[in-house]
Design a protein around this motif. Sequence first.
Motif, PDB file in Angstrom:
ATOM      1  N   SER A  72     -40.307 -22.847  16.590  1.00  0.00           N
ATOM      2  CA  SER A  72     -40.429 -22.349  15.225  1.00  0.00           C
ATOM      3  C   SER A  72     -39.253 -22.839  14.389  1.00  0.00           C
ATOM      4  O   SER A  72     -38.255 -23.347  14.916  1.00  0.00           O
ATOM      5  N   ASP A  73     -39.392 -22.712  13.076  1.00  0.00           N
ATOM      6  CA  ASP A  73     -38.305 -23.131  12.178  1.00  0.00           C
ATOM      7  C   ASP A  73     -37.029 -22.334  12.440  1.00  0.00           C
ATOM      8  O   ASP A  73     -35.917 -22.871  12.362  1.00  0.00           O
ATOM      9  N   TRP A  74     -37.166 -21.051  12.729  1.00  0.00           N
ATOM     10  CA  TRP A  74     -35.991 -20.235  12.985  1.00  0.00           C
ATOM     11  C   TRP A  74     -35.267 -20.694  14.252  1.00  0.00           C
ATOM     12  O   TRP A  74     -34.046 -20.762  14.284  1.00  0.00           O
ATOM     13  N   GLU A  75     -36.039 -21.024  15.280  1.00  0.00           N
ATOM     14  CA  GLU A  75     -35.427 -21.514  16.521  1.00  0.00           C
ATOM     15  C   GLU A  75     -34.730 -22.855  16.309  1.00  0.00           C
ATOM     16  O   GLU A  75     -33.622 -23.082  16.817  1.00  0.00           O
ATOM     17  N   LEU A  76     -35.368 -23.749  15.528  1.00  0.00           N
ATOM     18  CA  LEU A  76     -34.743 -25.039  15.246  1.00  0.00           C
ATOM     19  C   LEU A  76     -33.470 -24.863  14.424  1.00  0.00           C
ATOM     20  O   LEU A  76     -32.451 -25.518  14.688  1.00  0.00           O
ATOM     21  N   ALA A  77     -33.537 -24.000  13.411  1.00  0.00           N
ATOM     22  CA  ALA A  77     -32.351 -23.779  12.580  1.00  0.00           C
ATOM     23  C   ALA A  77     -31.226 -23.164  13.395  1.00  0.00           C
ATOM     24  O   ALA A  77     -30.054 -23.560  13.268  1.00  0.00           O
ATOM     25  N   THR A  78     -31.551 -22.218  14.263  1.00  0.00           N
ATOM     26  CA  THR A  78     -30.525 -21.601  15.099  1.00  0.00           C
ATOM     27  C   THR A  78     -29.882 -22.623  16.026  1.00  0.00           C
ATOM     28  O   THR A  78     -28.661 -22.662  16.196  1.00  0.00           O
ATOM     29  N   GLU A  79     -30.721 -23.455  16.629  1.00  0.00           N
ATOM     30  CA  GLU A  79     -30.206 -24.471  17.552  1.00  0.00           C
ATOM     31  C   GLU A  79     -29.339 -25.491  16.833  1.00  0.00           C
ATOM     32  O   GLU A  79     -28.336 -25.964  17.368  1.00  0.00           O
ATOM     33  N   TYR A  80     -29.737 -25.849  15.598  1.00  0.00           N
ATOM     34  CA  TYR A  80     -29.021 -26.893  14.877  1.00  0.00           C
ATOM     35  C   TYR A  80     -27.700 -26.388  14.276  1.00  0.00           C
ATOM     36  O   TYR A  80     -26.671 -27.062  14.331  1.00  0.00           O
ATOM     37  N   PHE A  81     -27.727 -25.174  13.701  1.00  0.00           N
ATOM     38  CA  PHE A  81     -26.539 -24.688  12.996  1.00  0.00           C
ATOM     39  C   PHE A  81     -25.590 -23.895  13.894  1.00  0.00           C
ATOM     40  O   PHE A  81     -24.503 -23.515  13.441  1.00  0.00           O
ATOM     41  N   TRP A  82     -25.994 -23.622  15.124  1.00  0.00           N
ATOM     42  CA  TRP A  82     -25.109 -22.864  16.000  1.00  0.00           C
ATOM     43  C   TRP A  82     -24.129 -23.831  16.672  1.00  0.00           C
ATOM     44  O   TRP A  82     -24.318 -24.277  17.787  1.00  0.00           O
ATOM     45  N   ASN A  83     -23.039 -24.170  15.935  1.00  0.00           N
ATOM     46  CA  ASN A  83     -22.017 -25.080  16.452  1.00  0.00           C
ATOM     47  C   ASN A  83     -20.669 -24.679  15.868  1.00  0.00           C
ATOM     48  O   ASN A  83     -20.560 -23.779  15.021  1.00  0.00           O
ATOM     49  N   PHE A  84     -19.634 -25.350  16.310  1.00  0.00           N
ATOM     50  CA  PHE A  84     -18.266 -24.983  15.921  1.00  0.00           C
ATOM     51  C   PHE A  84     -18.039 -25.171  14.433  1.00  0.00           C
ATOM     52  O   PHE A  84     -17.353 -24.352  13.791  1.00  0.00           O
ATOM     53  N   THR A  85     -18.596 -26.236  13.841  1.00  0.00           N
ATOM     54  CA  THR A  85     -18.360 -26.496  12.424  1.00  0.00           C
ATOM     55  C   THR A  85     -18.869 -25.358  11.552  1.00  0.00           C
ATOM     56  O   THR A  85     -18.161 -24.854  10.661  1.00  0.00           O
ATOM     57  N   VAL A  86     -20.102 -24.938  11.794  1.00  0.00           N
ATOM     58  CA  VAL A  86     -20.694 -23.888  10.975  1.00  0.00           C
ATOM     59  C   VAL A  86     -19.996 -22.550  11.237  1.00  0.00           C
ATOM     60  O   VAL A  86     -19.692 -21.783  10.296  1.00  0.00           O
ATOM     61  N   VAL A  87     -19.702 -22.261  12.498  1.00  0.00           N
ATOM     62  CA  VAL A  87     -19.045 -20.997  12.829  1.00  0.00           C
ATOM     63  C   VAL A  87     -17.641 -20.945  12.218  1.00  0.00           C
ATOM     64  O   VAL A  87     -17.217 -19.907  11.656  1.00  0.00           O
ATOM     65  N   ALA A  88     -16.892 -22.061  12.310  1.00  0.00           N
ATOM     66  CA  ALA A  88     -15.543 -22.088  11.733  1.00  0.00           C
ATOM     67  C   ALA A  88     -15.581 -21.937  10.218  1.00  0.00           C
ATOM     68  O   ALA A  88     -14.756 -21.231   9.617  1.00  0.00           O
ATOM     69  N   ALA A  89     -16.565 -22.629   9.566  1.00  0.00           N
ATOM     70  CA  ALA A  89     -16.676 -22.507   8.108  1.00  0.00           C
ATOM     71  C   ALA A  89     -17.018 -21.069   7.712  1.00  0.00           C
ATOM     72  O   ALA A  89     -16.469 -20.529   6.745  1.00  0.00           O
ATOM     73  N   LEU A  90     -17.923 -20.471   8.460  1.00  0.00           N
ATOM     74  CA  LEU A  90     -18.292 -19.085   8.164  1.00  0.00           C
ATOM     75  C   LEU A  90     -17.097 -18.154   8.359  1.00  0.00           C
ATOM     76  O   LEU A  90     -16.862 -17.231   7.552  1.00  0.00           O
ATOM     77  N   PHE A  91     -16.315 -18.395   9.409  1.00  0.00           N
ATOM     78  CA  PHE A  91     -15.132 -17.562   9.651  1.00  0.00           C
ATOM     79  C   PHE A  91     -14.124 -17.700   8.519  1.00  0.00           C
ATOM     80  O   PHE A  91     -13.554 -16.704   8.041  1.00  0.00           O
ATOM     81  N   MET A  92     -13.906 -18.965   8.054  1.00  0.00           N
ATOM     82  CA  MET A  92     -12.942 -19.169   6.969  1.00  0.00           C
ATOM     83  C   MET A  92     -13.411 -18.505   5.677  1.00  0.00           C
ATOM     84  O   MET A  92     -12.608 -17.930   4.936  1.00  0.00           O
ATOM     85  N   VAL A  93     -14.691 -18.574   5.381  1.00  0.00           N
ATOM     86  CA  VAL A  93     -15.208 -17.939   4.165  1.00  0.00           C
ATOM     87  C   VAL A  93     -15.011 -16.423   4.240  1.00  0.00           C
ATOM     88  O   VAL A  93     -14.583 -15.771   3.271  1.00  0.00           O
ATOM     89  N   LEU A  94     -15.349 -15.837   5.401  1.00  0.00           N
ATOM     90  CA  LEU A  94     -15.156 -14.401   5.563  1.00  0.00           C
ATOM     91  C   LEU A  94     -13.680 -14.019   5.486  1.00  0.00           C
ATOM     92  O   LEU A  94     -13.301 -12.992   4.891  1.00  0.00           O
TER      93      LEU A  94
END
Length: 920
Positions: free
Chosen positions: A342-364
Amino acid sequence: MALLQVQLLVHALCLPGAGGKVLLTLSLQGRGEQVCSDHLLYVHPSCRAENTDEYGDKCVSSQDIFSCTPPTKKILEGKHLVKVIAGRLEKLFHKNEDASGTEDSSELSTTISDNEENLAEPTSNSNFEELIEMLQSSNEQKDMPENLEGGILLDQAYAIPPKDLNMLLFAPKSQFMRDLAELQGTTDVQEGPWTWKSADKSCLARVVTYPKAATKLVKTVKATEEQTYIKANGKEFIVFVDVNTPEVPYGNTFKVDLLYKITPGPELFSIEKSAHLVISWALNFHQSTMMKGLIERGARQGLKGSFEQFSDLLAKNLKVINLVNISDKGHTVATLQEERQSDWELATEYFWNFTVVAALFMVLYISFHIWLCGEFKLQGLEFDGLDLPDSVGEIITSAILVIQLEKVYDMVSHFVQARLKRGSDHGVKAQGDGWVLTIALIEGAKLASLDSTELPDPYVVFTCNGKSRTSSVKLQTLNPHWNEILEFDASEEPPSVLDVEVLDVDGPFDQACSLGHAEINFLKHTSTELADIWVPLDGKLAQSSQSKLHLRIFLNNTNGAETIRDYLKKMEKEVGKKLNLRSLHRNSAFQKIFGLPPEEFLISDFSCSLKRKMPLQGRLFLSARIVGFYANLFGHKTKFFFLWEDIEHIHELPPTLGTVGSPSLVIILSKGHGNDARHGAKYQDEEGRLHFYFHSFISFNVASRTVMALWRTRTLGPDQRAQIAEEQQDRDEKPSLFEDPSSYLIIQDAKLAKVLSVELPVNIRLVLQMFDGGDFEYRVMAKSGCLNYTTTAWEPVTPDVHERRISYKFDRSISVFGGEVTCTQQKMPFSSDGGWIVNEIMTLHDVPFGEYFRQVQLKYELENPALAQGTCKCDAYVGVAWLRSTKFEERITRNVVRKFTQWSKEVLQLVEREILLATT
């Protein structure tokens, strides 16, 4: 007497005043006769006969059931016993009997003898095929038995109807069985006749005896096979074989059972039928023995070796079909559809990485920092609305946040681009009836990357028959998993080649770059290979990385033989000749020669010679997808084939001494194509194109027309095909040449322009010498610049129309390129006053842009002027028939018309001069 019953019926006749008489009736009945018609009990060996006899005997083993009626040996023993009993009773009761008693006894003896003959004698007046047809009526309702419990010895399909395969294996004196016996070293094979073993003619059997060849462990021993038909309904043939080898060690304790099942095979893409042969075996023991395990292993090993030879010999005589049918395709499609994410599974697989997590942490982190900090004072250069960093840490934090947000933006752009491409071709069902191509794109492995610092975003483009299908984009991966189904709409012609291109999309605005490509030839891969194939990719990046794709390809004809018939009907219009479906035998032989898949079908074939260093006589085969040549000279076989799509150009050459006065058909392949057929080419030119020369056709015009029509159909685009179809329809509506002398012979009409009109001071009969093939014509044409001028005799086409062929070569004064010319001329009366029309079709070879126009057409009108007697008026017309358009069309037409106008004028001047010199 254990298995036989003898019924003695005694009738005492007591007549007054006479001695008593006893009438005896003897009948022989086997216990197995009642179960003879129910052979299918063998499917479950544990079963028992429902109707037991009066002695309470039971069906204990499968061999007792499959003995049908009592075995041959037991029947003979029973008959002999009946004869002995009858003889003794006759001696006992026949003493001093009157004539009537003698007649009664002889009548009884005759009846018994007749019954014995009916039981033992074969139907000598019926051959094997007639016996099988008689057997069909009684076996139509029988079920299919299961395979024997010992295992499967052979499970294969062959391109032959089931009935023919049955004849091949079990017909009396079968050539295949003779070849098998010779291969296995078996001699002195004795085949008994096929005979009926039951009164209702539901049981057909025979006995075959032969000595088995010696092995390392066992000497030569005698084997006996009892072959019995269980079922034969015209489509399915089941034969049970009971093999006895009493001379082998412990041979009296066991026997081998074989079950041959011949059923209709899978539906083929061509018009021929197929048969599925399954041979299973079982080992039955008459009595227990301690060597049972050893016997089973030895029997299994011996049968495996024997039937490997059987399978190899059968494969040499018949075309083997791989058992990949439409159900496998359906299972593959269903499996891949279940694996879609599904689109949700693909998006989760694609965006679940260090770059996105680090950017999200910095924004928070920064958001909480802003929320927690209090009011601040304006310092330095700050003013209301502008808060500058107060430390180096804030500057570094801001820079990191900007870089991370930029990467996240790129990832979002890639993901959106992939989602936009997803709905293009994936999952779209094919439309129409005909040849449907289905591709299951599974995965890729070790794909290359254009940028060493980034991973590619690959997608695949498939191209077949001028149509393309595109997969979805997989993001940032070297080993993508697609699991997608792509289908091509049905086509009239079976596809030859599938082009595969792997591309990389680097963002929504960058141009796609190739990561590798491949070409899949359907004629060089079996259906089994295509059903699960890893395709290596070509290209510098792909070869260095050893990139490859995992595909599953299915080619299915949804319309059966009707698609082939429709294709042949369409080709008849192009060829101008009736095309019939070839026989199954000829089509199978064609496929076997070139190793082609079963969907390939033969259209036509011609006897011809292949011109290389030495001419080689053989046969040219034309099918829907290939041009093939085959020759067998004293056992030395020459064969090759190439695709219609490989051909770049086809033209004709005039007769020469090297071709024994026969015109040649020259086929030129495109650069880099047809390398497998290199050994059949006459030469390879500087551009790397292979040239093939064929000549000595029985009917050159028919062969050339057929080749050209098939080539145009396979290579021209849809628009060009539609244009040719419209032109063909217009030509069909026009009157033929023979109905209207002003119309023209050739298929492609050109727009003729009048370029010359002269009046010659000579009689028209003298001018016609220019077209009579004599010395006058040769002399004029030689002086006009035509070298090696040759012509055939005029042949009547209709009472008023005659036709001939001409060939020559222009010298340098006419054409700086030289160039060879082949012509077709027709002449016919023009008017009642002696006028004539001469139509001439000129095909130019080896001239610039010669591949763009078909012919140059000339037309001469010769007539007697009404006012000037003894003169001849000649009008010349010139036109060019184009094959395909080019931007130089107008310029080339102008040049051709000017050249031939000048040449025609010189020819007429030479005719006038030669006639005047001859008359003075």
